[in-house]
Scaffold this active site. Structure first.
Site, PDB file in Angstrom:
ATOM      1  N   LYS A   6      -0.445  67.707   3.054  1.00 39.40           N
ATOM      2  CA  LYS A   6       0.867  67.812   3.688  1.00 39.40           C
ATOM      3  C   LYS A   6       1.504  69.116   3.227  1.00 39.40           C
ATOM      4  O   LYS A   6       1.716  69.327   2.034  1.00 39.40           O
ATOM      5  CB  LYS A   6       1.741  66.619   3.292  1.00 39.40           C
ATOM      6  N   LYS A  66      -1.232  67.411   7.931  1.00 39.50           N
ATOM      7  CA  LYS A  66       0.099  67.477   8.535  1.00 39.50           C
ATOM      8  C   LYS A  66       0.783  68.778   8.194  1.00 39.50           C
ATOM      9  O   LYS A  66       0.792  69.140   7.018  1.00 39.50           O
ATOM     10  CB  LYS A  66       0.920  66.305   7.991  1.00 39.50           C
TER      11      LYS A  66
HETATM   12  C1  PBG Z   1       9.104  62.448   4.422  1.00 39.93           C
HETATM   13  C2  PBG Z   1       8.435  62.827   5.685  1.00 39.93           C
HETATM   14  C3  PBG Z   1       8.625  64.005   6.423  1.00 39.93           C
HETATM   15  C4  PBG Z   1       7.851  63.864   7.573  1.00 39.93           C
HETATM   16  C5  PBG Z   1       7.185  62.654   7.490  1.00 39.93           C
HETATM   17  N1  PBG Z   1       7.546  62.032   6.306  1.00 39.93           N
HETATM   18  C6  PBG Z   1       9.517  65.160   6.202  1.00 39.93           C
HETATM   19  C7  PBG Z   1       9.456  65.935   4.955  1.00 39.93           C
HETATM   20  O1  PBG Z   1       8.506  65.851   4.193  1.00 39.93           O
HETATM   21  O2  PBG Z   1      10.416  66.637   4.730  1.00 39.93           O
HETATM   22  C8  PBG Z   1       7.780  64.870   8.684  1.00 39.93           C
HETATM   23  C9  PBG Z   1       7.511  64.302  10.038  1.00 39.93           C
HETATM   24  C10 PBG Z   1       7.891  65.176  11.177  1.00 39.93           C
HETATM   25  O3  PBG Z   1       8.379  66.332  11.014  1.00 39.93           O
HETATM   26  O4  PBG Z   1       7.700  64.723  12.312  1.00 39.93           O
HETATM   27  N2  PBG Z   1       8.348  62.499   3.292  1.00 39.93           N
HETATM   28 ZN    ZN Z   2       9.679  62.216   1.422  1.00 39.99          ZN
END
Ligand code: PBG
Ligand code: ZN
Length: 346
Positions: free
Chosen positions: A218, A271
């Site tokens: 991520k 992601k």
């Molecule tokens: C939170 C989370 C995020 C997303 C999924 N879970 C945002 C972040 O890490 O700030 C992003 C999903 C999206 O942008 O569609 N941990």
């Molecule tokens: Zn988070």
């Protein structure tokens, strides 16, 4: 002319013995032959999207009769469970099989209590959803940012996001979600060791059959902007670069994925999706377990904005984007386009 035919015959003979025939080249070979009709194109198409590989995310708030559009994500809402159940019925009728749930509690605190209390927004919503739609696969996003007053994905002390103390809260949240009926636990926090901590906690509480879909690679991406409006989870100080990955790093992404597999992940996720297709492809070639890709809020917003302006053909672009993510090697795709895509696949 005669000479070239001869050369080709000879090379074909050699290829046959090696069992690696090389195709003849132009003008004998014409790639356009198999593109000449829709039927032929369909027969030789290599990648097909299926409804059961799409996962549709929902943003749930506490209360009743609430449905608020998210301005940067046209078509997506923050909604209370009564409203969500109506949308979920539509989702099920479209032939989609899976949901990803995010909760937005009305009260945030410094111990993320909404993430693990039995009556927390996600826990109560999962119960309600599983009661009406027992066959839908409910994926629970496990993270603390939506529930923390500071908006970070872990425990904060002295302005720092602490790793190890965050693990037990994440594990507690995962167990609460499983107890409420979640079918898959999906940790998105990026703390080190969380997959192991969550796997152990699930096993100790009798949830040894609940799989973990790890947000393994991520990235600290600017493409989560619209999501943070939707989930009200923007950090109140600093940023997430100390725990999410640097977009420049692919070798590190492969290490993250390998570690999560070692710790017990059943599915690994990359992601965002579209800017990281190289990693989906590499993970696919190295690992055998299912791979998920998250087509995130910013990717969605870009397509929707251009389509609204009439600059892109939404249906064709969305289809191309999702097919490309699947072609790169993703088995599962989390996408806000899931309902539209399901309609177009029907
Ligand atoms: C939170 C989370 C995020 C997303 C999924 N879970 C945002 C972040 O890490 O700030 C992003 C999903 C999206 O942008 O569609 N941990
Ligand atoms: Zn988070």
């Amino acid at each position: 002319m005669e000479k070239s035919v001869l050369t080709q015959a000879t090379s074909r003979e050699i290829d046959n013995t090696l069992q690696t025939p090389t195709s003849p080249s132009y003008p004998h070979m014409r790639m356009r032959r198999l593109r000449s009709t829709p039927q032929l194109r369909s027969m030789v198409r290599e990648t097909h999207l299926r409804k059961d590989q799409l996962i549709y995310p929902l943003f749930l708030v506490e209360g009743n009769r609430k449905k608020k559009p998210i301005s940067s994500m046209p078509g997506i809402h923050q909604q209370s469970i009564d409203e969500a159940l109506r949308e979920i019925e539509e989702v099920a009728n479209l032939g989609l099989t899976s949901l990803l749930l995010f909760g937005i509690p009305s009260e945030k605190d410094s111990e993320a209590s909404g993430a693990w209390k039995e009556e927390g927004i996600i826990q109560s919503s999962i119960q309600a959803i599983k009661k009406e739609f027992p066959h839908l696969v409910v994926v629970a996003d496990t993270c603390l940012c939506e529930y923390m007053d500071h908006g970070h994905c872990g425990i904060v002390a002295d302005g720092k996001v602490l790793n190890d103390p965050s693990l037990s809260i994440l594990a507690k949240s995962a167990v609460a979600q499983a107890r409420a009926g979640a079918d898959i636990i999906a940790p998105s926090d990026m703390m080190d060791g969380r997959i192991q901590a969550i796997r152990n906690a699930l096993d100790q509480n009798g949830f040894e059959n609940i799989p973990i879909m790890a947000y393994s690679a991520k990235f600290a991406s600017a493409m989560y902007g619209p999501f943070r409006e939707a989930a009200e989870s923007a950090p109140q100080f600093g940023d997430r670069h100390g725990y999410q990955m640097d977009p420049a790093n692919s070798r590190e992404a492969m290490r993250e994925i390998a570690l999560d597999i070692q710790e017990g992940a059943d599915i690994v996720m990359i992601k965002p999706a579209l800017p990281y297709l190289d990693l989906i492809k590499e993970a696919r070639s190295v690992h055998k377990l299912p791979i998920a890709a998250y087509n995130v809020s910013g990717e969605y917003a870009m397509v929707k904005a251009a389509a609204e302006k009439g600059w892109l053909d939404e249906r064709r672009v969305v289809t191309e984007v999702l097919v490309s993510i699947a072609r790169a090697g993703a088995d599962l795709i989390i996408t806000y386009h899931a309902k539209d895509m399901a309609r177009w696949l029907s």
